[in-house]
Design a protein around this motif. Structure first.
Motif, mmCIF file in Angstrom:
data_model
loop_
_atom_site.group_PDB
_atom_site.id
_atom_site.type_symbol
_atom_site.label_atom_id
_atom_site.label_comp_id
_atom_site.label_asym_id
_atom_site.label_seq_id
_atom_site.Cartn_x
_atom_site.Cartn_y
_atom_site.Cartn_z
ATOM 1 N N TYR A 1 39.921 36.741 38.955
ATOM 2 C CA TYR A 1 40.527 36.543 40.268
ATOM 3 C C TYR A 1 42.044 36.638 40.147
ATOM 4 O O TYR A 1 42.643 35.983 39.292
ATOM 5 N N LYS B 1 39.134 38.680 44.244
ATOM 6 C CA LYS B 1 38.309 39.014 43.089
ATOM 7 C C LYS B 1 38.676 40.420 42.596
ATOM 8 O O LYS B 1 38.760 41.358 43.391
ATOM 9 N N THR C 1 37.669 41.689 47.473
ATOM 10 C CA THR C 1 37.269 42.146 46.139
ATOM 11 C C THR C 1 37.832 43.544 45.912
ATOM 12 O O THR C 1 37.776 44.400 46.800
ATOM 13 N N VAL D 1 37.004 35.319 34.773
ATOM 14 C CA VAL D 1 35.854 34.808 35.511
ATOM 15 C C VAL D 1 35.240 33.597 34.812
ATOM 16 O O VAL D 1 34.673 32.698 35.485
#
Length: 411
Positions: free
Chosen positions: A68, A109, A91, A126
């Protein structure tokens, strides 16, 4: 005008190598130029011009990890027991354009290689995050990160103008990968000399075919083609010719087109059926005479349709030793490769040598010890397969004891 030197004064291998270098001057001049080839054709070529980066790499700020993109200030107090919740605003995958900007208490993300959105100054791997089905719009960060962590910035790898691969480099897969990463579709390299090989002998039969009485399997074209390719040449063709003048002349005519050099093997000594010498001696720049070397004494050079011809003896060991000692250094110079340097070793056993000739003894090198694998005969092919060096015995030395230090030339 042909040259008929006094055969009672034989040139040394070094002197004859200089004669070959002069004879091959046109090929050397062409090989010193540069040619542009696609990357797929550049493997094992020598780069002729520095490869400089035209851009910074990476091209843009991208993620070093799956995770992230966040603001480091937002996660300064994060820990396993005190996770920080951030709102996930989007994302971004590798190959995507820029994602949504990241503001306070937000995260985007990102996958490895993906552009890092504006506003973010680090990436949280992550494995330092938790998500739950109960909160699909958020992510819990369980570890702090400093500004710049897990980011790849433009110029971290290379800056525009940097030399990435210097001229003179023999190109391997890693160099081509670097060139492709810089957007280069091709490179400027030293051209490969185009060489044709003609083996002579009416007794020669291609390997795999049955033999009649008096015939032998031909090996010189295979051997020399492999040695030439390993030395950076392009082998245009290999042919075998019988001992009739018309057949050999036709073979020369068939291979000379598109060649920078023709190598013939066999029929160069002073006998009655030496078709190579009979056809080529007397032409401009020709020289057929023995040199002070064993094996490989009979040598010749000439031209055919303005293409230089180098004529090696026909015995397979003599041909290979002649190529290694006399021709390989000139070819490596032409293609810009590093010369093969002699090393020092200790003899494993006594050796003798004829006076007045530089002898090259085939030997196996084991831990700095050179163990001769045969006698001086030029017909001992099986011993050549076991050898990986040539022991050089000077012309003024007739015997050396076991333990003597000698120069060895890698095959």
């Amino acid at each position: 005008m042909s040259s008929h030197p006094d055969t009672s004064v034989r040139p040394t291998p070094g002197q004859y190598r200089d004669l070959l270098r002069d004879h091959l001057a046109p090929m050397l001049e062409r090989a010193a130029r540069s040619t542009h080839l696609p990357l797929s054709a550049c493997t094992d070529s020598v780069l002729s011009v520095d490869l400089r980066a035209s851009v910074d790499l990476p091209l843009f700020v991208n993620s070093q990890m799956d995770g992230y993109a966040v603001r480091s200030a937002d996660v300064a107090g994060a820990g396993p027991d005190s996770p920080v919740r951030l709102e996930v605003v989007g994302t971004v995958l590798a190959g995507d354009g820029a994602g949504p900007d990241v503001d306070d208490d937000e995260a985007c993300k990102v996958m490895t290689g993906a552009p890092v959105p504006e506003g973010a100054d680090c990436v949280i791997p992550v494995e330092d995050t938790r998500v739950s089905d109960a909160d699909p719009a958020g992510v819990l960060v369980t570890a702090p990160r400093s500004p710049g962590e897990f980011l790849r910035r433009p110029g971290d790898d290379v800056r525009a103008g940097d030399v990435v691969v210097p001229a003179g480099t023999r190109l391997a897969a890693r160099h081509l990968a670097a060139a492709a990463s810089l957007g280069e579709s091709g490179l400027d390299v030293r051209p490969r000399p185009r060489v044709a090989v003609v083996a002579t002998g009416s007794e020669l039969v291609p390997p795999g075919r049955p033999l009649r009485p008096g015939q032998i399997w031909e090996s010189n074209t295979v051997t020399l083609a492999a040695a030439l390719k390993a030395s950076g040449c392009e082998v245009t063709t290999t042919v075998t010719s019988g001992d009739a003048r018309e057949e050999f002349t036709a073979a020369l005519e068939g291979v000379v087109g598109g060649a920078d050099l023709v190598i013939t093997v066999g029929a160069v000594s002073m006998g009655d059926a030496e078709v190579v010498r009979q056809v080529l001696d007397g032409r401009e720049g020709s020289r057929f005479a023995p040199i002070a070397m064993q094996p490989g004494g009979p040598q010749g050079m000439s031209t055919w349709r303005d293409v230089p011809v180098v004529c090696l003896p026909g015995n397979p060991v003599s041909a290979m030793v002649s190529f290694t000692v006399l021709l390989r250094p000139v070819i490596l110079e032409a293609v810009g490769r590093t010369p093969v340097r002699p090393a020092r070793a200790v003899l494993a056993r006594d050796v003798t040598s004829p006076a007045g000739r530089v002898q090259y003894v085939r030997a196996a090198l084991r831990g700095g010890t050179a163990d001769p694998v045969s006698g001086p005969g030029s017909h001992l092919v099986a011993s050549m397969a076991r050898a990986d060096v040539l022991v050089e015995i000077p012309a003024d030395v007739t015997e050396l004891p076991a333990g003597a230090e000698v120069d060895v030339l890698p095959l």
